[in-house]
Design an enzyme around this catalytic site. Structure first.
Site, PDB file in Angstrom:
ATOM      1  N   HIS A  10       0.814  -1.351  -0.140  1.00 25.84           N
ATOM      2  CA  HIS A  10       0.077  -0.070   0.169  1.00 25.84           C
ATOM      3  C   HIS A  10       0.878   1.168  -0.082  1.00 25.84           C
ATOM      4  O   HIS A  10       1.988   1.212   0.430  1.00 25.84           O
ATOM      5  CB  HIS A  10      -0.987   0.057   1.254  1.00 25.84           C
ATOM      6  CG  HIS A  10      -0.073   0.148   2.612  1.00 25.84           C
ATOM      7  ND1 HIS A  10       0.306   1.092   3.189  1.00 25.84           N
ATOM      8  CD2 HIS A  10       0.106  -0.987   3.271  1.00 25.84           C
ATOM      9  CE1 HIS A  10       1.083   0.892   4.148  1.00 25.84           C
ATOM     10  NE2 HIS A  10       0.968  -0.464   4.430  1.00 25.84           N
ATOM     11  N   SER A  13       0.871   5.391   4.622  1.00 23.94           N
ATOM     12  CA  SER A  13      -0.443   5.697   5.492  1.00 23.94           C
ATOM     13  C   SER A  13       0.040   6.743   6.546  1.00 23.94           C
ATOM     14  O   SER A  13       0.996   7.188   6.612  1.00 23.94           O
ATOM     15  CB  SER A  13      -0.834   4.041   6.196  1.00 23.94           C
ATOM     16  OG  SER A  13       0.416   4.145   7.366  1.00 23.94           O
ATOM     17  N   ASN A  16       2.630   5.119   8.977  1.00 24.98           N
ATOM     18  CA  ASN A  16       3.981   5.356   8.314  1.00 24.98           C
ATOM     19  C   ASN A  16       4.519   6.618   8.365  1.00 24.98           C
ATOM     20  O   ASN A  16       6.031   6.759   8.756  1.00 24.98           O
ATOM     21  CB  ASN A  16       3.807   4.903   6.681  1.00 24.98           C
ATOM     22  CG  ASN A  16       3.300   3.434   6.562  1.00 24.98           C
ATOM     23  OD1 ASN A  16       2.903   3.303   5.341  1.00 24.98           O
ATOM     24  ND2 ASN A  16       3.799   2.472   7.515  1.00 24.98           N
ATOM     25  N   ARG A  61      -6.073   0.950   4.243  1.00 20.80           N
ATOM     26  CA  ARG A  61      -4.920   1.401   3.353  1.00 20.80           C
ATOM     27  C   ARG A  61      -4.605   0.409   2.037  1.00 20.80           C
ATOM     28  O   ARG A  61      -4.141   1.177   1.100  1.00 20.80           O
ATOM     29  CB  ARG A  61      -3.782   1.739   4.209  1.00 20.80           C
ATOM     30  CG  ARG A  61      -3.166   0.184   4.967  1.00 20.80           C
ATOM     31  CD  ARG A  61      -2.044   0.844   6.069  1.00 20.80           C
ATOM     32  NE  ARG A  61      -1.447  -0.414   6.913  1.00 20.80           N
ATOM     33  CZ  ARG A  61      -2.039  -0.990   7.900  1.00 20.80           C
ATOM     34  NH1 ARG A  61      -3.254  -0.703   8.310  1.00 20.80           N
ATOM     35  NH2 ARG A  61      -1.093  -1.889   8.346  1.00 20.80           N
ATOM     36  N   GLU A  88      -1.320  -7.145   7.652  1.00 17.18           N
ATOM     37  CA  GLU A  88      -0.208  -6.733   7.994  1.00 17.18           C
ATOM     38  C   GLU A  88      -0.107  -7.693   9.254  1.00 17.18           C
ATOM     39  O   GLU A  88      -0.902  -7.992   9.971  1.00 17.18           O
ATOM     40  CB  GLU A  88      -0.072  -5.457   8.337  1.00 17.18           C
ATOM     41  CG  GLU A  88       1.305  -5.018   8.938  1.00 17.18           C
ATOM     42  CD  GLU A  88       2.488  -5.554   7.965  1.00 17.18           C
ATOM     43  OE1 GLU A  88       2.656  -6.537   7.949  1.00 17.18           O
ATOM     44  OE2 GLU A  88       3.177  -4.309   7.508  1.00 17.18           O
ATOM     45  N   ARG A  89       1.160  -7.901   9.609  1.00 15.01           N
ATOM     46  CA  ARG A  89       1.775  -8.583  10.790  1.00 15.01           C
ATOM     47  C   ARG A  89       1.264  -7.891  12.030  1.00 15.01           C
ATOM     48  O   ARG A  89       1.463  -6.648  11.857  1.00 15.01           O
ATOM     49  CB  ARG A  89       3.468  -8.558  10.733  1.00 15.01           C
ATOM     50  CG  ARG A  89       4.025  -8.947  12.202  1.00 15.01           C
ATOM     51  CD  ARG A  89       5.379  -8.840  11.902  1.00 15.01           C
ATOM     52  NE  ARG A  89       6.092  -8.863  13.183  1.00 15.01           N
ATOM     53  CZ  ARG A  89       7.526  -8.547  13.715  1.00 15.01           C
ATOM     54  NH1 ARG A  89       8.187  -8.088  12.714  1.00 15.01           N
ATOM     55  NH2 ARG A  89       7.953  -8.810  14.589  1.00 15.01           N
ATOM     56  N   ASP A  90       0.902  -8.464  12.966  1.00 14.49           N
ATOM     57  CA  ASP A  90       0.318  -7.980  14.144  1.00 14.49           C
ATOM     58  C   ASP A  90       1.314  -7.652  14.989  1.00 14.49           C
ATOM     59  O   ASP A  90       2.314  -8.550  15.408  1.00 14.49           O
ATOM     60  CB  ASP A  90      -0.661  -8.962  14.841  1.00 14.49           C
ATOM     61  CG  ASP A  90      -1.552  -8.295  15.752  1.00 14.49           C
ATOM     62  OD1 ASP A  90      -0.937  -7.376  16.584  1.00 14.49           O
ATOM     63  OD2 ASP A  90      -2.286  -9.150  16.554  1.00 14.49           O
ATOM     64  N   ARG A 116      13.608  -7.149  13.450  1.00 12.14           N
ATOM     65  CA  ARG A 116      14.372  -7.783  12.402  1.00 12.14           C
ATOM     66  C   ARG A 116      14.601  -9.194  12.598  1.00 12.14           C
ATOM     67  O   ARG A 116      15.387  -9.903  11.787  1.00 12.14           O
ATOM     68  CB  ARG A 116      15.611  -7.136  12.589  1.00 12.14           C
ATOM     69  CG  ARG A 116      15.493  -5.756  12.063  1.00 12.14           C
ATOM     70  CD  ARG A 116      14.867  -5.520  10.832  1.00 12.14           C
ATOM     71  NE  ARG A 116      14.926  -4.079  10.085  1.00 12.14           N
ATOM     72  CZ  ARG A 116      14.148  -3.949   8.995  1.00 12.14           C
ATOM     73  NH1 ARG A 116      13.735  -4.757   8.205  1.00 12.14           N
ATOM     74  NH2 ARG A 116      14.192  -2.737   8.649  1.00 12.14           N
ATOM     75  N   HIS A 158       0.498  -5.793   2.473  1.00 14.63           N
ATOM     76  CA  HIS A 158       1.579  -4.880   3.315  1.00 14.63           C
ATOM     77  C   HIS A 158       2.897  -5.495   3.356  1.00 14.63           C
ATOM     78  O   HIS A 158       3.080  -6.545   2.806  1.00 14.63           O
ATOM     79  CB  HIS A 158       0.749  -5.097   5.033  1.00 14.63           C
ATOM     80  CG  HIS A 158      -0.680  -4.780   4.625  1.00 14.63           C
ATOM     81  ND1 HIS A 158      -1.104  -3.613   5.190  1.00 14.63           N
ATOM     82  CD2 HIS A 158      -1.795  -5.318   4.436  1.00 14.63           C
ATOM     83  CE1 HIS A 158      -2.399  -3.286   5.032  1.00 14.63           C
ATOM     84  NE2 HIS A 158      -2.723  -4.699   4.691  1.00 14.63           N
ATOM     85  N   ASN A 160       5.103  -6.690   5.496  1.00 14.89           N
ATOM     86  CA  ASN A 160       5.136  -8.082   5.989  1.00 14.89           C
ATOM     87  C   ASN A 160       4.593  -9.165   5.356  1.00 14.89           C
ATOM     88  O   ASN A 160       5.115 -10.240   5.302  1.00 14.89           O
ATOM     89  CB  ASN A 160       5.303  -8.053   7.432  1.00 14.89           C
ATOM     90  CG  ASN A 160       6.541  -7.325   8.140  1.00 14.89           C
ATOM     91  OD1 ASN A 160       7.580  -7.423   7.847  1.00 14.89           O
ATOM     92  ND2 ASN A 160       6.138  -5.970   8.937  1.00 14.89           N
TER      93      ASN A 160
END
Length: 215
Positions: A10, A13, A16, A61, A88-90, A116, A158, A160
């Site tokens: 996306h 946002s 972001n 988004r 997206e990853r939570d 990471r 998203h 991730n």
């Protein structure tokens, strides 16, 4: 196979822009994100691409980005499927915090490990491994059959959730995928062999830099 699978993160946002961990929270696009989505639609149109079916997450988004892209391309209506498997990853307890707030609470080393590492989730959240465990089966069961049948497919999701899918498509190791970052609204264009292996991959990217991929 000449048909294509296109993956698009996306546009920028609201969170972001503020450098906030977003995850499954639901902010919309910024003005910059809207412009990025328009750019993505126009560059895909310039590539001569039209899509038979589209997939997106349950988060606005990604949905808004897809709507803009399809509007820019024009032509016949595209079937759109929304599914939480592409969310997206939570980020759990990190959600809603910026990086400085998170560092103050847990320390820089711990926050970096959550961001990471491949298999270390933040409190109450998901690791990239967890995200892959829902994204990859969804792709095989719901998206790949359309690609295999010769259709052009676009997925708007998203950072991730798409990295989890790219890891499968490109046969990347957990270490390799951690170094892979996706620019907002920069289409990833794939062409496949009949067996489902990647025959060609191109990234259509603007000249500006990438962001940190926090949702």
């Amino acid at each position: 196979m000449t048909n294509k699978l296109v993956l698009v993160r996306h546009g920028e946002s609201e969170w972001n822009k503020k450098n906030i961990f977003t995850g499954i929270r639901n902010p919309d696009l910024t003005d910059k994100g809207l412009i990025e989505a328009v750019w993505a639609g126009r560059v895909l149109k310039a590539e001569g691409l039209h899509f038979d079916i589209a997939f997106t997450s349950k988060l606005k988004r990604a949905q808004h980005t897809l709507d803009i892209i399809l509007g820019e391309i024009g032509g016949a209506a595209t079937d759109v499927i929304e599914d939480a498997a592409l969310n997206e990853r939570d980020y759990g307890e990190l959600s809603g915090l910026n990086k400085d707030q998170a560092r103050e609470r847990w320390g820089e080393e711990q926050v970096l490990a959550w961001r990471r590492s491949f298999d270390t989730p933040p409190p109450g959240g998901e690791s990239l491994k967890d995200t892959a465990a829902r994204v990859q089966p969804y792709y095989l069961e719901n998206i790949w059959p359309h690609v295999a049948a010769g259709r052009n497919v676009i997925v708007s999701a998203h950072g991730n959730s798409l990295r989890a899918l790219i890891m499968y498509l490109e046969k990347l190791t957990p270490e390799q995928i951690l170094d892979r970052e996706l620019a907002t609204a920069a289409p990833q264009v794939y062409r496949f062999t009949p067996a489902g292996d990647v025959a060609e991959h191109r990234e259509l990217v603007r000249s500006e830099g990438r962001d940190s991929g926090m949702g």
